[in-house]
Design an enzyme around this catalytic site. Structure first.
Site, mmCIF file in Angstrom:
data_model
loop_
_atom_site.group_PDB
_atom_site.id
_atom_site.type_symbol
_atom_site.label_atom_id
_atom_site.label_comp_id
_atom_site.label_asym_id
_atom_site.label_seq_id
_atom_site.Cartn_x
_atom_site.Cartn_y
_atom_site.Cartn_z
ATOM 1 N N ARG A 160 56.965 45.377 50.571
ATOM 2 C CA ARG A 160 57.938 45.328 51.017
ATOM 3 C C ARG A 160 58.824 45.018 50.921
ATOM 4 N NH1 ARG A 160 54.160 44.698 54.708
ATOM 5 N NH2 ARG A 160 53.171 42.434 54.986
ATOM 6 N N HIS A 197 57.465 52.724 56.907
ATOM 7 C CA HIS A 197 56.383 51.577 56.530
ATOM 8 C C HIS A 197 55.003 51.676 57.521
ATOM 9 C CE1 HIS A 197 56.238 46.979 56.267
ATOM 10 N NE2 HIS A 197 55.158 47.126 56.390
HETATM 11 N N1 LIG Z 1 53.429 49.069 53.427
HETATM 12 C C1 LIG Z 1 52.343 48.958 53.987
HETATM 13 O O1 LIG Z 1 52.200 49.449 55.438
HETATM 14 C C2 LIG Z 1 51.386 47.430 53.430
HETATM 15 C C3 LIG Z 1 50.112 47.705 54.180
HETATM 16 C C4 LIG Z 1 49.536 46.254 53.603
HETATM 17 C C5 LIG Z 1 50.047 45.789 52.759
HETATM 18 N N2 LIG Z 1 51.428 45.610 52.600
HETATM 19 C C6 LIG Z 1 51.837 44.452 51.078
HETATM 20 O O2 LIG Z 1 51.304 44.817 49.957
HETATM 21 C C7 LIG Z 1 50.617 43.394 49.692
HETATM 22 C C8 LIG Z 1 49.833 42.937 48.835
HETATM 23 O O3 LIG Z 1 48.824 43.327 49.100
HETATM 24 P P1 LIG Z 1 47.357 42.612 48.711
HETATM 25 O O4 LIG Z 1 46.399 42.580 49.920
HETATM 26 O O5 LIG Z 1 47.180 43.559 47.375
HETATM 27 O O6 LIG Z 1 47.922 41.054 48.612
HETATM 28 P P2 LIG Z 1 47.503 40.181 47.557
HETATM 29 O O7 LIG Z 1 45.545 40.669 46.986
HETATM 30 O O8 LIG Z 1 47.550 39.047 47.844
HETATM 31 O O9 LIG Z 1 47.743 40.558 45.904
HETATM 32 C C9 LIG Z 1 48.577 40.081 45.564
HETATM 33 C C10 LIG Z 1 48.971 40.556 44.114
HETATM 34 O O10 LIG Z 1 50.621 40.269 44.127
HETATM 35 C C11 LIG Z 1 50.459 39.374 42.777
HETATM 36 N N3 LIG Z 1 52.147 38.259 42.925
HETATM 37 C C12 LIG Z 1 51.994 38.005 43.473
HETATM 38 N N4 LIG Z 1 52.981 37.056 43.142
HETATM 39 C C13 LIG Z 1 54.039 37.578 42.533
HETATM 40 C C14 LIG Z 1 54.281 37.070 41.668
HETATM 41 N N5 LIG Z 1 55.233 35.589 41.871
HETATM 42 N N6 LIG Z 1 54.329 37.636 39.539
HETATM 43 C C15 LIG Z 1 53.134 38.475 39.297
HETATM 44 N N7 LIG Z 1 52.467 38.993 40.459
HETATM 45 C C16 LIG Z 1 52.413 38.220 41.368
HETATM 46 C C17 LIG Z 1 48.988 38.567 42.811
HETATM 47 O O11 LIG Z 1 49.037 37.629 41.528
HETATM 48 P P3 LIG Z 1 47.593 36.853 41.777
HETATM 49 O O12 LIG Z 1 46.808 37.811 41.300
HETATM 50 O O13 LIG Z 1 47.395 36.223 40.283
HETATM 51 O O14 LIG Z 1 47.536 36.400 42.654
HETATM 52 C C18 LIG Z 1 48.115 39.373 43.633
HETATM 53 O O15 LIG Z 1 48.068 40.587 42.266
HETATM 54 C C19 LIG Z 1 50.792 42.827 50.002
HETATM 55 O O16 LIG Z 1 51.559 41.202 50.845
HETATM 56 C C20 LIG Z 1 51.834 42.994 51.825
HETATM 57 O O17 LIG Z 1 53.073 43.211 51.615
HETATM 58 C C21 LIG Z 1 52.058 47.150 52.771
#
Ligand SMILES: NC(=O)c1ccc[n+]([C@@H]2O[C@H](COP(=O)([O-])OP(=O)(O)OC[C@H]3O[C@@H](n4cnc5c(N)ncnc54)[C@H](OP(=O)(O)O)[C@@H]3O)[C@@H](O)[C@H]2O)c1
Length: 315
Positions: free
Chosen positions: A230, A278
């Site tokens: 993000r 994005h």
């Molecule tokens: N650009 C785009 O087109 C696009 C598309 C889709 C998603 N995204 C972004 O990608 C993000 C990730 O997606 P996802 O599905 O992989 O999410 P997810 O499964 O919820 O994984 C989030 C990861 O971030 C870690 N995390 C969260 N807060 C943290 C902190 N304070 N310190 C260290 N690590 C932290 C979590 O740790 P834990 O494993 O310990 O919980 C987890 O490993 C989404 O939230 C979204 O913003 C972007």
């Protein structure tokens, strides 16, 4: 039972898909709510603040995106469960984006593009994949999937998450205490974190200064940033300054503090910055609606809904 769609740009597309899949469903598109008390379920993307609070019988919110920061930022958000969008197609697209940009920078493509512009036939040293250390911030659905393919390509993959993890073939770091060690041996940093109060602005000048200098054994010209999480995770001005000071060598940025990226941003014209709008992992309307209606069906039958977020953690 009514199903509300709050998603300004693609709301009509979502509604058409929902009506095609479930003709008997009463589908409404914000801001034409009709009687708010009829609405049990909502599929939303960046809902206007206060809107969801006006729905007294709302039972479940389904997010159009994998990230829910645009929903949780609503100060009047009602206390109902929120399911985020998780889908193999979206994951695959994100993995493609990450691998494409890791390869692009590892194989020094921005410099070759510059040389091409000058009609210069020049050789640049390129390390082998196994000599490049790729660090992934965020080891969730997307980060873990990207790490697998990067590992299969031979990169040295390491990851950082909130809670400690064990993932095959990679070094895992967790929490603030281990961030410095994670960064210190990272040549190419991939950011796949959610935007939460804890992670806002985390990609700043100080963090970028903590990345490995000149790659392992001086094989890369400098550290690289790839952010597909993000825009709020990064401080755009710090990236510009770090590039100017060559603390950061190159970047691929899919997200920005302000989107669309303002015309005046120096990032547009930096020769070693790749900008995408994005769309690293664009989600497909038909798949989103199918997913949302599946969660609605589960909820209505009292079955567990998939991918509910933890409001305390913010993701
Ligand atoms: N650009 C785009 O087109 C696009 C598309 C889709 C998603 N995204 C972004 O990608 C993000 C990730 O997606 P996802 O599905 O992989 O999410 P997810 O499964 O919820 O994984 C989030 C990861 O971030 C870690 N995390 C969260 N807060 C943290 C902190 N304070 N310190 C260290 N690590 C932290 C979590 O740790 P834990 O494993 O310990 O919980 C987890 O490993 C989404 O939230 C979204 O913003 C972007």
């Amino acid at each position: 039972m009514a199903f509300l769609i709050v998603a300004s740009a693609r709301a009509n597309l979502f509604a058409a898909e929902a009506r095609a899949l479930k003709p008997e469903l009463d589908v409404r598109i914000a801001p034409e709510l009709g009687c708010g008390a009829d609405i049990d379920y909502a599929l939303v993307w960046n809902p206007p603040h206060g809107l969801l609070r006006t729905l007294p019988n709302l039972k479940l919110i389904v997010s159009v995106g994998a990230g829910v920061d645009g929903i949780l930022s609503d100060p009047g958000l009602p206390d109902v469960p929120i399911a985020r969008y998780v889908d193999p197609d979206l994951t695959q697209r994100m993995v493609e984006y990450v691998v494409l940009h890791v390869l692009y920078h590892h194989r020094r493509m921005s410099e070759f593009r510059e040389l091409q512009g000058l009609r210069r036939w020049e050789y640049l040293a390129e390390p082998a994949a196994h000599e490049v250390r790729v660090g992934i911030m965020g080891l969730g659905v997307l980060g873990a999937a990207a790490s697998k393919l990067l590992g299969a390509l031979g990169y040295q993959v390491r990851g950082w998450s909130r809670s400690p993890k064990r993932l095959e073939g990679m070094a895992c770091f967790a929490g603030t205490a281990e961030l410095e060690a994670f960064l210190a041996a990272t040549d190419i940093l991939v950011v796949l974190l959610p935007l939460t109060p804890e992670t806002r602005g985390i990609i700043n000048r100080r963090l970028l200064r903590g990345l490995a200098r000149q790659g392992r054994a001086g094989l890369l010209p400098g550290p690289v940033l790839i952010n597909a999480g993000r825009g709020g995770l990064q401080v755009d001005a710090d990236i510009v300054a770090a590039l100017a000071a060559t603390e950061l060598y190159a970047a691929s940025l899919d997200v920005f503090e302000t989107e669309p990226l303002p015309q005046a941003s120096p990032l547009w014209s930096h020769p070693r910055v790749v900008i995408t709008p994005h769309n690293a992992a664009e989600s497909v309307p038909a798949a989103i609606v199918r997913y949302a209606l599946e969660q609605v069906r589960k909820h209505a039958r009292g079955e567990p809904v998939a991918n509910l977020i933890d409001r305390q953690k913010g993701y």
